[in-house]
Design an enzyme around this catalytic site. Sequence first.
Site, PDB file in Angstrom:
ATOM      1  N   GLU A 187       0.827  -1.192   0.000  1.00 42.18           N
ATOM      2  CA  GLU A 187       0.000   0.000   0.000  1.00 42.18           C
ATOM      3  C   GLU A 187       0.866   1.248   0.000  1.00 42.18           C
ATOM      4  O   GLU A 187       2.094   1.168   0.112  1.00 42.18           O
ATOM      5  CB  GLU A 187      -0.955  -0.004   1.207  1.00 42.18           C
ATOM      6  CG  GLU A 187      -1.938  -1.166   1.178  1.00 42.18           C
ATOM      7  CD  GLU A 187      -2.862  -1.203   2.390  1.00 42.18           C
ATOM      8  OE1 GLU A 187      -2.700  -0.365   3.284  1.00 42.18           O
ATOM      9  OE2 GLU A 187      -3.740  -2.077   2.430  1.00 42.18           O
ATOM     10  N   HIS A 215      -8.888  10.002   4.390  1.00 35.70           N
ATOM     11  CA  HIS A 215      -8.659   8.955   3.389  1.00 35.70           C
ATOM     12  C   HIS A 215      -8.997   9.539   2.029  1.00 35.70           C
ATOM     13  O   HIS A 215     -10.054  10.135   1.836  1.00 35.70           O
ATOM     14  CB  HIS A 215      -9.539   7.736   3.664  1.00 35.70           C
ATOM     15  CG  HIS A 215      -9.056   6.509   2.964  1.00 35.70           C
ATOM     16  ND1 HIS A 215      -9.152   6.364   1.599  1.00 35.70           N
ATOM     17  CD2 HIS A 215      -8.448   5.386   3.428  1.00 35.70           C
ATOM     18  CE1 HIS A 215      -8.628   5.206   1.251  1.00 35.70           C
ATOM     19  NE2 HIS A 215      -8.199   4.593   2.342  1.00 35.70           N
ATOM     20  N   ARG A 234      -1.032   9.001   2.134  1.00 33.11           N
ATOM     21  CA  ARG A 234      -2.412   9.475   2.033  1.00 33.11           C
ATOM     22  C   ARG A 234      -2.545  10.995   2.067  1.00 33.11           C
ATOM     23  O   ARG A 234      -3.412  11.553   1.382  1.00 33.11           O
ATOM     24  CB  ARG A 234      -3.248   8.872   3.170  1.00 33.11           C
ATOM     25  CG  ARG A 234      -3.493   7.391   2.986  1.00 33.11           C
ATOM     26  CD  ARG A 234      -4.214   6.808   4.181  1.00 33.11           C
ATOM     27  NE  ARG A 234      -4.506   5.393   3.966  1.00 33.11           N
ATOM     28  CZ  ARG A 234      -5.027   4.604   4.866  1.00 33.11           C
ATOM     29  NH1 ARG A 234      -5.307   5.072   6.069  1.00 33.11           N
ATOM     30  NH2 ARG A 234      -5.272   3.336   4.599  1.00 33.11           N
ATOM     31  N   HIS A 266     -10.848  10.105   8.226  1.00 32.67           N
ATOM     32  CA  HIS A 266     -10.663   8.663   8.366  1.00 32.67           C
ATOM     33  C   HIS A 266     -10.024   8.250   9.690  1.00 32.67           C
ATOM     34  O   HIS A 266     -10.529   7.372  10.367  1.00 32.67           O
ATOM     35  CB  HIS A 266      -9.795   8.176   7.212  1.00 32.67           C
ATOM     36  CG  HIS A 266      -9.596   6.688   7.166  1.00 32.67           C
ATOM     37  ND1 HIS A 266     -10.645   5.799   7.138  1.00 32.67           N
ATOM     38  CD2 HIS A 266      -8.452   5.945   7.153  1.00 32.67           C
ATOM     39  CE1 HIS A 266     -10.168   4.557   7.101  1.00 32.67           C
ATOM     40  NE2 HIS A 266      -8.856   4.615   7.124  1.00 32.67           N
ATOM     41  N   ARG A 272      -0.155   8.751   9.490  1.00 34.10           N
ATOM     42  CA  ARG A 272      -0.139   7.305   9.677  1.00 34.10           C
ATOM     43  C   ARG A 272       0.208   6.577   8.385  1.00 34.10           C
ATOM     44  O   ARG A 272      -0.362   6.843   7.334  1.00 34.10           O
ATOM     45  CB  ARG A 272      -1.515   6.833  10.164  1.00 34.10           C
ATOM     46  CG  ARG A 272      -1.651   5.332  10.304  1.00 34.10           C
ATOM     47  CD  ARG A 272      -3.011   4.961  10.848  1.00 34.10           C
ATOM     48  NE  ARG A 272      -4.061   5.160   9.878  1.00 34.10           N
ATOM     49  CZ  ARG A 272      -4.617   4.183   9.162  1.00 34.10           C
ATOM     50  NH1 ARG A 272      -4.181   2.939   9.274  1.00 34.10           N
ATOM     51  NH2 ARG A 272      -5.597   4.440   8.329  1.00 34.10           N
TER      52      ARG A 272
END
Length: 538
Positions: free
Chosen positions: A110, A238, A290, A351, A386
């Site tokens: 990811e 997100h 992100r 998110h 994160r």
Amino acid sequence: MKTDVLIIGSGIAGLFSALKISEFADVIIVTKKEKAESNTNYAQGGIASVISQHDSFEMHIEDTLIAGAGLCRRESVEIMVKEGPDRIKDLIAIGTEFTKRDGDFDLAREGGHSMPRILHSKDFTGKEIERALIEAVAQRKNILVLENYVAIDLLTEHNLTNKNGIKLENQNCWGAYLLNSLDNQVIKITAKATLLATGGLGQVYLHTTNPKIATGDGFAMAYRAGVKLGNMEFIQFHPTALYGSSNLAEFDSRSFLISEAVRGFGGILRTKDGEEFMHKYDNRRELAPRDIVARAIDTELKKSGDEFVYLDITHKSPEEIFDHFPNIYQTCLRLGIDITKSMIPVVPAAHYTCGGIVVDSDAKTSLNGLYACGEVSMTGVHGANRLASNSLLEAVVFAHRASKNIKEFLLQYNTSIPDFPEWDDSGTLTYDEKVLITHTIKEVKHTMWDYVGIVRSNERLYRAQRRISMLFEENEKLYKKTKIFQSILEGRNLIACAHVIIKSARLRKESRGLHFNIDYPEPDAEYLKDCIIKNLNF
């Protein structure tokens, strides 16, 4: 009611810690809705850990530190990464089934990860982990689960007075007052140790991937008790929530998440005109962290005036899409979108909270006897942003460490729990104008979305603070004169969370990670420190 350990919240952190603690103590878990209703249950992507022989602890640590933009606590990152594989074994031992290919774990990659290291269960990993944990908890006779209870406030010295009638300063926590949302009765549960595992606060924003119960209760209760909160300005949006999914009744007030793994799978972001754009913002393109991807989408939407962009995986074979993303495929299909043939309309949504209740490496807070795990805590792992799929790993690692410390704490426990008064609502009135509460919550959501969203400014933050302060004063007056009910508690908590986020954002005179202020567009190398907030000062 009395117990050795009270756990508030039934996501991965609460259930995993309960299993560990039940080996040496009695546990009560309280949860707002049903046991499975939590942010964990909606986590699609997976859980990151060093499993492959081609991977290493050093690489995972470095990826996490890079994503955290200089604010990660390195000691905590090393603990999470190095203890991660053992916690994965624990999850497997209790029955979690991760997807395999040819006998090996199917490790996904990811955004922000240099190697494939994401264990997953198709595209509903959180649901699978939650299932295994709930089944394991049900087998433990010394774990009592109370559903449909909303925590009101922690039991601390603030609830007591000395001989001169003076309120005592908070130093300890001995449980909580809780509201049964089915009959509106208040109970108190006293405990030697209390663990907050209440999840996130996404409902403070207009658009969020969080379930309706994510109203920041743990953050707010800890804040009112004088516990330190840190880095609350770092809210992860997100980048790819399914546009229009809130129209589906099953999602209520949250947006359906299009997993990070879809971009890791090869998904391409496009404008409504079909043009790719991520190459203009980062050389990692769709695999950038992100915050970069969310700001890129936000910039494109502001330029075009459009309400969404597209995520395109139509170049992949239908068989691969069915196999990797059955849940996403079926959900999009209910909105009339066949993702094997049509692009997916997406928009950023609130998110994950990277800050939270400040804890040490054993999940201890600044109050004796109070612990915090999962999204509600700030272990220092996430820093200013994160890294994808680190959240579930952080939850199990620090839940395990909390359980070990609680065992030592109970062995040394030699004090008596004070005699706390029963909940007293004499003189209060039953409230019949709940439309005011509903409107207050809507005002909070719109204010935070418009002024404290993906891109901020000094003027926006100032306006937000004024509006939230006014809502705080109005709501507190109402709270003190009426009998409590769930929505007034949640509104109160959302206001407190909004206040702390704004206060932290105004303190940070730079742009770093998830906090971007157009008045300070660059990071300040001299300001590599956490924003710590302690008192509720409006």
